[in-house]
Scaffold this active site. Structure first.
Site, PDB file in Angstrom:
ATOM      1  N   LYS A 430       0.817  -1.218   0.000  1.00 59.96           N
ATOM      2  CA  LYS A 430       0.000   0.000   0.000  1.00 59.96           C
ATOM      3  C   LYS A 430       0.849   1.267   0.000  1.00 59.96           C
ATOM      4  O   LYS A 430       0.327   2.382  -0.138  1.00 59.96           O
ATOM      5  CB  LYS A 430      -0.954  -0.023   1.194  1.00 59.96           C
ATOM      6  N   SER A 471      -3.928 -12.728   9.060  1.00 62.25           N
ATOM      7  CA  SER A 471      -3.350 -11.680   9.910  1.00 62.25           C
ATOM      8  C   SER A 471      -4.457 -10.834  10.519  1.00 62.25           C
ATOM      9  O   SER A 471      -5.613 -10.866  10.085  1.00 62.25           O
ATOM     10  CB  SER A 471      -2.415 -10.790   9.096  1.00 62.25           C
ATOM     11  N   THR A 492     -16.356  -5.209  -0.546  1.00 61.52           N
ATOM     12  CA  THR A 492     -16.415  -3.788  -0.904  1.00 61.52           C
ATOM     13  C   THR A 492     -16.746  -3.562  -2.372  1.00 61.52           C
ATOM     14  O   THR A 492     -17.538  -2.694  -2.715  1.00 61.52           O
ATOM     15  CB  THR A 492     -15.094  -3.087  -0.555  1.00 61.52           C
ATOM     16  N   ARG A 560     -14.058   1.483   0.668  1.00 54.03           N
ATOM     17  CA  ARG A 560     -13.951   2.285   1.878  1.00 54.03           C
ATOM     18  C   ARG A 560     -12.998   3.452   1.636  1.00 54.03           C
ATOM     19  O   ARG A 560     -12.214   3.437   0.680  1.00 54.03           O
ATOM     20  CB  ARG A 560     -13.445   1.415   3.040  1.00 54.03           C
TER      21      ARG A 560
END
Length: 629
Positions: A430, A471, A492, A560
């Site tokens: 990310k 995780s 999503t 989101r």
């Protein structure tokens, strides 16, 4: 009463129970031997007691103590009283046969020496009958248990409470499972059929259960035998075949379980009958990532290693694998004492000789960090402490800066000032062209690592990888909870994709990347092919025995804040270099102005500490590829 006294008392009761069972079997054996020879004598004279000569009656009474004592001595020596009766079978028959091979010549010798006047036909018939009784007594318990189990299963089946089982795999693992289902009173199920791709096994059976065909017949035989549960019992199956078989199984609507892997069985970690539910990583369709453990152990063995965030999902697995490499000392450093305590207790149990220190504290506390590094003088630091939840960091961006950016800055600075040899930052995909605060702060952390590498003698590196299955914050636990609750399962976006790897795989590659480190690199882990989250959710629903959008609804909630449809692993301007491990690549450092960067970090510190309403524009100034403003 003390624990020692309680254990002693418990042991006494167990011993008395064992002695009682053995004595009971001895009495049965004595009765069987006596009755066998008496019946043989009665049969010899056509079932007429009055026709039996008195001399034979008297001699049989003298002979019986001899044959009883002889038989019992041979039984004890032949370990016929040490069997577990519920598992009695071929072994007990063989032992009894060997015992009677020994008894026969000894009985014949005694007959000659002691000059018993008994018809030889009586001795031979009595010998045969006593052998049959010896075997029968040892098999009767199991037969009675099987009879009651079959009656119980028949009753349960009539009420619809008994599972029909299909086993995939006609090898030793499948055979053991069939056997376990036949004898166990703790599992309620009947194995109806076995699937095996070997055509030579077709129409044969294992303990009465038919082998009905290969994997292409799974769907047909599921309907034919009204199967409720399918068990994949091929421990050595490769990942591609496993995925292909499970892809078929998940279309049946049955519950699916799987035996442990062959390496777990060989290592003694688990037993073949310890089934587990099929996990989503079983459907990834690739082999487990392998690393050169000897290199990892050589780089860690005999050294002091500190793991920040050591109680988290990644940090705790780092601790496990580091502990197995025999370090001089392992230091767990975490702000959350519950997680730190849990991994500490696990390591104490698994590695009792490990020099383990567990410390509570924050990477944001400069004094605490410096105190620890001065006192313990670690050779290497694995920096896994971070805020990683994307949506939460969108609503608390200042905390992301404080913990991720400033925490890394303080930890990295302390490492350089205290002579730490190697500092490894756990980063994320990310950080590449980030669209969220969390990713942008991790990108700043990577920049800090590269700047520190130019400033100190410490070797600073970052390791970047994607999502890890299981995780904290992973979608898998969330999906499982939603399925268990009856749905809906929330996704999503139908087209969202992610890269996935198991936690042990990712950590193994992190450790090997640390071995390759020379300083300043950003290591990029090859996560394989991307996975569509919608497919993952549907597969999990099917593996749970439900049909998506029928039994369990899937709802699409929209992306989101800060979330994007796909993740990238490498920034375009970084380039790519290979390492010895084809799954680990190196991104070239990006040119940057260290002085300007330090000024920006100070402004970030002030803004975050002052709780500025929106720190995002300043983050954008530092990370020009950040698009979440």
């Amino acid at each position: 009463m003390s624990n020692k006294e309680m254990k002693s008392k418990s042991r006494f009761h167990i011993d008395m129970e064992r002695i009682g069972r053995t004595l009971f079997i001895v009495i049965l054996d004595i009765a069987a031997i006596v009755l066998s020879y008496c019946f043989a004598l009665w049969l010899r004279f056509d079932f007429s007691y009055n026709e039996i000569p008195t001399v034979y009656r008297v001699n049989v009474l003298y002979f019986l103590p001899f044959i009883v004592v002889l038989s019992l001595i041979v039984y004890f020596i032949g370990k016929l009283y040490r069997s577990v009766w519920r598992f009695a079978g071929t072994t007990e028959v063989v032992r009894a046969s060997i015992a009677y091979v020994v008894i026969a010549p000894l009985m014949a010798l005694g007959y000659q020496v002691l000059n018993y006047n008994i018809p030889r036909s009586v001795l031979i018939l009595g010998f045969i009958l006593s052998y049959g009784c010896c075997v029968g007594i040892r098999l009767s318990y199991r037969l009675i248990r099987l009879l009651f189990r079959n009656l119980k299963l028949t009753n349960m089946a009539s009420k619809g409470n008994c599972e029909n089982i299909m086993i995939i795999g006609g090898g030793s693992a499948g055979r053991q499972l069939v056997h376990e289902y036949k004898i166990s009173t703790h599992i309620n199920g009947v194995v109806k059929c076995i699937i095996d791709d070997n055509p030579q096994k077709l129409k044969k059976n294992i303990e009465g259960v038919p082998i009905v065909g290969g994997r292409d017949t799974i769907l047909d035989n599921t309907n034919k035998y009204n199967i409720d549960k399918i068990i994949l019992a091929i421990p050595a199956v490769n990942s591609i075949d496993k995925k292909n078989i499970l892809d078929i199984c998940k279309e049946t609507g049955c519950k699916i379980q799987i035996t442990p892997g062959i390496y777990e069985i060989v290592n003694g970690d688990v037993n073949i009958s310890q089934l587990r539910d099929v996990e989503i990583n079983d459907l990834l369709g690739r082999d487990e990532v392998k690393v050169d453990n000897s290199q990892i152990k050589a780089s860690i063995e005999g050294k002091v290693v500190l793991v920040t965030g050591g109680g988290g999902s990644i940090g705790s697995e780092l601790c496990r694998q580091i502990a197995s490499a025999n370090p001089k000392q392992l230091i767990i450093f975490d702000i959350y004492e519950n997680n730190a305590y849990a991994i500490e207790q696990e390591l104490i149990k698994d590695y009792p000789e490990l020099n383990l220190v567990t410390l509570i504290g924050s990477v944001r506390n400069t004094n605490r960090v410096n105190y620890i590094l001065k006192k313990y003088k670690p050779y290497g630091i694995f920096h896994a402490a971070a805020h990683k939840h994307v949506p939460l960091m969108e609503t608390s961006p200042n905390e992301a800066v404080k913990n991720n950016v400033l925490g890394t800055l303080k930890m990295a600075t302390a490492a350089g000032e205290n002579g730490v040899k190697r500092f490894v930052l756990i980063s994320t995909d990310k950080a590449v062209n980030p669209t969220n605060v969390m990713g942008a702060t991790k990108r700043i952390c990577e920049m800090i690592v590269q700047m520190m590498n130019r400033k100190y003698d410490t070797e600073y590196v970052a390791v970047r990888f994607g999502n890890v299955l299981g995780s904290n914050g992973s979608v898998i636990p969330l999906f499982k909870k939603q399925i268990a609750a009856g749905g809906p399962v929330t996704v999503t976006d139908k087209n969202i994709i992610r890269y996935f790897m198991t936690i042990p795989e990712a950590v193994s590659l992190v450790l090997q990347a640390a071995y390759y480190a020379k300083g300043g690199e950003i290591f990029v882990l090859d996560m394989g092919d991307p996975v569509r989250i919608d497919d993952m959710a549907r597969n999990l629903i099917k593996l749970s025995g439900f049909e998506p959008d029928v039994d369990i609804e899937i709802q699409y909630t929209g992306l989101r804040p800060g979330e994007k449809l796909y993740e990238e692993l490498l920034m375009d301007e970084e380039g790519l270099q290979d390492t010895e491990n084809k799954l680990i690549h190196i991104g070239k450092p990006i040119e940057m102005d260290d002085d300007k960067f330090c000024e920006q970090l100070e402004r970030l510190r002030v803004w975050a500490t002052d709780e500025k309403d929106d720190i995002r524009p300043l983050i954008k100034e530092v990370v020009v590829t950040y698009t979440g403003v």
